[in-house]
Design a protein around this motif. Structure first.
Motif, PDB file in Angstrom:
ATOM      1  N   GLY A  14      52.511  37.501  37.401  1.00 52.17           N
ATOM      2  CA  GLY A  14      50.948  37.082  37.282  1.00 52.17           C
ATOM      3  C   GLY A  14      50.419  36.662  38.620  1.00 52.17           C
ATOM      4  O   GLY A  14      49.290  37.125  38.982  1.00 52.17           O
ATOM      5  N   VAL A  15      51.374  35.831  39.260  1.00 57.40           N
ATOM      6  CA  VAL A  15      50.687  35.587  40.635  1.00 57.40           C
ATOM      7  C   VAL A  15      50.891  36.328  41.604  1.00 57.40           C
ATOM      8  O   VAL A  15      50.003  36.581  42.248  1.00 57.40           O
ATOM      9  CB  VAL A  15      51.558  33.956  41.206  1.00 57.40           C
ATOM     10  CG1 VAL A  15      51.217  33.934  42.428  1.00 57.40           C
ATOM     11  CG2 VAL A  15      51.251  32.923  40.300  1.00 57.40           C
ATOM     12  N   LEU A  20      48.195  40.611  44.811  1.00 52.49           N
ATOM     13  CA  LEU A  20      47.903  42.204  45.358  1.00 52.49           C
ATOM     14  C   LEU A  20      46.562  42.642  44.848  1.00 52.49           C
ATOM     15  O   LEU A  20      45.788  43.199  45.395  1.00 52.49           O
ATOM     16  CB  LEU A  20      48.931  42.919  44.504  1.00 52.49           C
ATOM     17  CG  LEU A  20      50.350  42.984  45.049  1.00 52.49           C
ATOM     18  CD1 LEU A  20      51.486  43.522  43.882  1.00 52.49           C
ATOM     19  CD2 LEU A  20      50.280  43.306  46.528  1.00 52.49           C
ATOM     20  N   GLY A  21      45.981  42.112  43.507  1.00 57.57           N
ATOM     21  CA  GLY A  21      44.525  42.403  43.238  1.00 57.57           C
ATOM     22  C   GLY A  21      43.556  41.760  44.181  1.00 57.57           C
ATOM     23  O   GLY A  21      42.522  42.448  44.259  1.00 57.57           O
ATOM     24  N   GLY A  22      43.807  40.695  44.564  1.00 60.48           N
ATOM     25  CA  GLY A  22      42.936  40.168  45.401  1.00 60.48           C
ATOM     26  C   GLY A  22      42.951  40.929  46.869  1.00 60.48           C
ATOM     27  O   GLY A  22      41.802  41.101  47.403  1.00 60.48           O
ATOM     28  N   LEU A  26      39.666  43.319  48.358  1.00 60.02           N
ATOM     29  CA  LEU A  26      39.208  43.098  49.800  1.00 60.02           C
ATOM     30  C   LEU A  26      38.950  44.667  50.276  1.00 60.02           C
ATOM     31  O   LEU A  26      38.041  44.440  51.417  1.00 60.02           O
ATOM     32  CB  LEU A  26      39.837  42.124  50.519  1.00 60.02           C
ATOM     33  CG  LEU A  26      40.046  40.615  50.253  1.00 60.02           C
ATOM     34  CD1 LEU A  26      40.986  40.263  51.191  1.00 60.02           C
ATOM     35  CD2 LEU A  26      38.763  40.295  50.372  1.00 60.02           C
ATOM     36  N   THR A  27      39.521  45.460  50.121  1.00 58.54           N
ATOM     37  CA  THR A  27      39.297  46.819  50.655  1.00 58.54           C
ATOM     38  C   THR A  27      38.428  47.503  50.160  1.00 58.54           C
ATOM     39  O   THR A  27      37.958  48.553  50.716  1.00 58.54           O
ATOM     40  CB  THR A  27      40.674  47.534  50.629  1.00 58.54           C
ATOM     41  OG1 THR A  27      40.979  47.724  49.393  1.00 58.54           O
ATOM     42  CG2 THR A  27      41.812  47.028  51.295  1.00 58.54           C
ATOM     43  N   TYR A  76      44.968  35.257  43.093  1.00 61.81           N
ATOM     44  CA  TYR A  76      43.479  35.723  43.475  1.00 61.81           C
ATOM     45  C   TYR A  76      42.817  34.759  44.355  1.00 61.81           C
ATOM     46  O   TYR A  76      42.105  34.838  45.377  1.00 61.81           O
ATOM     47  CB  TYR A  76      42.518  36.171  42.375  1.00 61.81           C
ATOM     48  CG  TYR A  76      41.875  37.305  42.703  1.00 61.81           C
ATOM     49  CD1 TYR A  76      40.925  37.295  43.768  1.00 61.81           C
ATOM     50  CD2 TYR A  76      41.792  38.370  42.017  1.00 61.81           C
ATOM     51  CE1 TYR A  76      39.860  37.946  44.073  1.00 61.81           C
ATOM     52  CE2 TYR A  76      40.739  39.303  42.382  1.00 61.81           C
ATOM     53  CZ  TYR A  76      39.855  39.404  43.144  1.00 61.81           C
ATOM     54  OH  TYR A  76      39.003  40.359  43.478  1.00 61.81           O
ATOM     55  N   PHE A  77      42.843  33.522  43.818  1.00 61.34           N
ATOM     56  CA  PHE A  77      42.351  32.388  44.387  1.00 61.34           C
ATOM     57  C   PHE A  77      42.613  32.243  46.039  1.00 61.34           C
ATOM     58  O   PHE A  77      42.100  31.741  46.856  1.00 61.34           O
ATOM     59  CB  PHE A  77      42.171  31.107  43.603  1.00 61.34           C
ATOM     60  CG  PHE A  77      41.599  29.889  44.691  1.00 61.34           C
ATOM     61  CD1 PHE A  77      40.332  29.739  44.582  1.00 61.34           C
ATOM     62  CD2 PHE A  77      42.411  28.764  44.891  1.00 61.34           C
ATOM     63  CE1 PHE A  77      39.928  28.728  45.358  1.00 61.34           C
ATOM     64  CE2 PHE A  77      41.943  27.721  45.521  1.00 61.34           C
ATOM     65  CZ  PHE A  77      40.379  27.679  45.716  1.00 61.34           C
ATOM     66  N   GLY A  78      44.144  32.248  46.054  1.00 61.39           N
ATOM     67  CA  GLY A  78      44.958  32.202  47.427  1.00 61.39           C
ATOM     68  C   GLY A  78      44.343  33.208  48.360  1.00 61.39           C
ATOM     69  O   GLY A  78      44.044  32.873  49.634  1.00 61.39           O
ATOM     70  N   VAL A  79      44.201  34.339  48.034  1.00 58.55           N
ATOM     71  CA  VAL A  79      43.862  35.247  48.818  1.00 58.55           C
ATOM     72  C   VAL A  79      42.160  35.077  49.257  1.00 58.55           C
ATOM     73  O   VAL A  79      41.813  35.149  50.437  1.00 58.55           O
ATOM     74  CB  VAL A  79      43.647  36.870  48.219  1.00 58.55           C
ATOM     75  CG1 VAL A  79      42.928  37.744  49.031  1.00 58.55           C
ATOM     76  CG2 VAL A  79      44.971  37.099  47.915  1.00 58.55           C
ATOM     77  N   LEU A  80      41.276  34.449  48.230  1.00 56.11           N
ATOM     78  CA  LEU A  80      39.873  34.285  48.772  1.00 56.11           C
ATOM     79  C   LEU A  80      39.793  33.124  49.521  1.00 56.11           C
ATOM     80  O   LEU A  80      39.216  33.230  50.565  1.00 56.11           O
ATOM     81  CB  LEU A  80      39.303  33.739  47.328  1.00 56.11           C
ATOM     82  CG  LEU A  80      38.632  35.128  46.521  1.00 56.11           C
ATOM     83  CD1 LEU A  80      37.985  34.320  45.327  1.00 56.11           C
ATOM     84  CD2 LEU A  80      37.817  35.994  47.294  1.00 56.11           C
TER      85      LEU A  80
END
Length: 89
Positions: A14-15, A20-22, A26-27, A76-80
């Motif tokens: 999940g992480v 990858l989803g985050g 962005l692209t 996802y939060f980590g990417v944001l």
């Protein structure tokens, strides 16, 4: 309740999918959104859905699915958070 290794694997996947989803999100060209609203949606929606699935699960695979959905939010939060730090300093 599923075995601990199954829940751990579901959360690890999940992480990874959240990261990858985050990154993929962005692209994509998207409208400007306030960062606090984006963070609330990204963390709140998977948490609520994942907790509901875990609480309503009668089968082991549903509990693992709920753990997977719950683990999407931190990735996802980590990417944001990384994007906010890099772009705004």
């Amino acid at each position: 309740m599923p075995r601990p290794w199954l829940l751990t694997s579901a959360m690890l996947l999940g992480v990874a999918v959240g990261l990858l989803g985050g990154t993929a999100a962005l692209t994509v060209e998207h409208a400007r959104m306030r960062p606090d609203i984006a963070i609330a949606l990204v963390t709140g929606f998977p948490c609520v859905v994942g907790l509901l699935v875990v609480l309503a699960a009668r089968r082991q695979w549903l509990t693992a699915l709920g753990a997977f959905i719950l683990a999407l939010a931190p990735g996802y939060f980590g990417v944001l958070a990384l994007v906010e730090v890099v772009t705004r300093g």
